[in-house]
Design an enzyme around this catalytic site. Structure first.
Site, PDB file in Angstrom:
ATOM      1  NE  ARG A 149      36.890  13.872 114.014  1.00 25.14           N
ATOM      2  CZ  ARG A 149      37.658  12.840 113.677  1.00 25.14           C
ATOM      3  NH1 ARG A 149      38.981  12.914 113.871  1.00 25.14           N
ATOM      4  NH2 ARG A 149      37.134  11.737 113.168  1.00 25.14           N
ATOM      5  CE  LYS A 177      34.560  12.392 116.471  1.00 29.85           C
ATOM      6  NZ  LYS A 177      33.236  12.076 115.872  1.00 29.85           N
ATOM      7  CG  HIS A 249      33.023  18.844 111.166  1.00 33.96           C
ATOM      8  ND1 HIS A 249      34.189  19.075 111.858  1.00 33.96           N
ATOM      9  CD2 HIS A 249      32.520  17.684 111.661  1.00 33.96           C
ATOM     10  CE1 HIS A 249      34.379  18.105 112.735  1.00 33.96           C
ATOM     11  NE2 HIS A 249      33.391  17.238 112.635  1.00 33.96           N
ATOM     12  NE  ARG A 252      36.425  15.487 109.866  1.00 30.56           N
ATOM     13  CZ  ARG A 252      37.395  14.592 109.993  1.00 30.56           C
ATOM     14  NH1 ARG A 252      38.653  14.963 109.903  1.00 30.56           N
ATOM     15  NH2 ARG A 252      37.109  13.311 110.213  1.00 30.56           N
ATOM     16  CG  HIS A 275      36.125   8.874 108.455  1.00 32.34           C
ATOM     17  ND1 HIS A 275      35.624   9.318 107.248  1.00 32.34           N
ATOM     18  CD2 HIS A 275      35.860   9.865 109.350  1.00 32.34           C
ATOM     19  CE1 HIS A 275      35.080  10.511 107.408  1.00 32.34           C
ATOM     20  NE2 HIS A 275      35.219  10.863 108.662  1.00 32.34           N
ATOM     21  CE1 TYR A 284      32.753  15.069 103.606  1.00 32.59           C
ATOM     22  CE2 TYR A 284      33.500  12.999 104.540  1.00 32.59           C
ATOM     23  CZ  TYR A 284      33.156  14.329 104.685  1.00 32.59           C
ATOM     24  OH  TYR A 284      33.210  14.906 105.927  1.00 32.59           O
TER      25      TYR A 284
END
Length: 304
Positions: A149, A177, A249, A252, A275, A284
């Site tokens: 990110r 995160k 993004h 990414r 994730h 994706y």
């Protein structure tokens, strides 16, 4: 004077920041969402969470929905629901009036990936004869080379990349995160771009500052902000002749899509992206299937 409702919201925000480890940006979004909710309730004479009923929550959602994006409404509803659950858990209320209020259904939006040719043109766009260009090249190569990110790359310090530059097998530590760490490989192109920036540009940029440990510096010698990084991405996209919308993004998304197109395992891509659930990464796979449909439609004589 702070009302009981405002005090409860303040306690909730402290909770999500300290106990759940949410980022400053996420906490700020929650604060804005709940500020509009508190104002809505105040206009109806309600200043205590214990006095809120499902009627007020439903009315807030109904009024807030008008003219706003579905994603914005969904986030506000989620903020209100989790706040009331916190109030219930802390015995500030005896019920959760938002428990049965559901956010609007979000349409599935596929992340937009650039083609390999477009990415290549973006990576080659910065002027590597200037300090800013060398920094932007390092930024772009790190973003596409690791799938990080923008905030994760801007948060890197020089010490974070030292081992990865000298030992290709060591990998790069990223802080994602919720302060969740992950290690990602650092390819030769990214290593070369970062090394060139450190040798030829960072020292000069650092002279304008006060000794920031940040890897990527702005012209004042301070840490490069997400906004400045986004501006660098936009400049590179424009220089590359990319006319479609490019988001922070985009690199990414392209990283993940190109890996899956190349045969990478979904679980590996999940780990690289950081994730927590593979369900998030599965979006994706829909992108690559859509790409296959486009190729099939364009190339097969019986596809249409």
């Amino acid at each position: 004077m702070t009302s009981p409702l405002e005090a409860a919201v303040g306690d909730y925000l402290n909770h999500v920041r300290a106990e759940r480890g949410l980022s400053a940006n996420t906490v700020a979004a929650y604060r804005r969402d709940l500020a509009s909710y508190v104002d809505f309730l105040a206009a109806r004479g309600i200043d205590d969470a214990a006095d809120v009923t499902a009627v007020e929550v439903s009315e807030f959602v109904r009024q807030f929905t008008a003219g706003r994006a579905t994603s914005s409404v969904a986030r506000h509803v989620a903020s209100v629901r989790t706040f009331h659950q916190f109030a219930l858990d802390e015995a500030l209320t005896t019920t959760n009036p938002a428990a049965d209020v559901s956010p609007p259904r979000l349409g599935q939006r596929l992340p937009k990936a650039l083609t390999i040719d477009q990415v290549t043109r973006m990576l080659e766009a910065p002027d590597r004869d200037t300090p800013d260009g060398l920094r932007d090249a390092a930024l772009l190569e790190l973003l596409y080379g690791t799938g990080a990110r923008v905030s994760e790359v801007c948060g890197l310090d020089v010490d974070d990349v030292t081992v990865a530059l000298t030992d290709p097998d060591a990998g790069l530590r990223l802080l994602g995160k919720g302060n969740k760490e992950r290690m990602v490989p650092l390819g030769s192109y990214a290593r070369s771009a970062v090394d060139a920036y450190l040798v030829r540009a960072r020292t000069g940029l650092a002279r304008a500052g006060s000794g920031s440990p940040a890897l990527l510096l702005n012209q004042r010698g301070g840490r490069l902000s997400r906004q400045s990084a986004w501006a660098a991405i936009k400049r590179a996209a424009a220089a590359a002749g990319i006319t479609e919308e490019v988001s922070p993004h985009s690199l990414r998304h392209s990283f993940a899509t190109h890996l899956l197109d190349g045969g990478a395992d979904l679980r590996v891509v999940q780990e690289l992206l950081g994730h927590s659930s593979v369900a998030t990464t599965q979006i994706y796979t829909l992108v690559t299937i859509e790409h296959l449909r486009e190729v099939h439609a364009a190339a097969h004589p019986r596809a249409r």
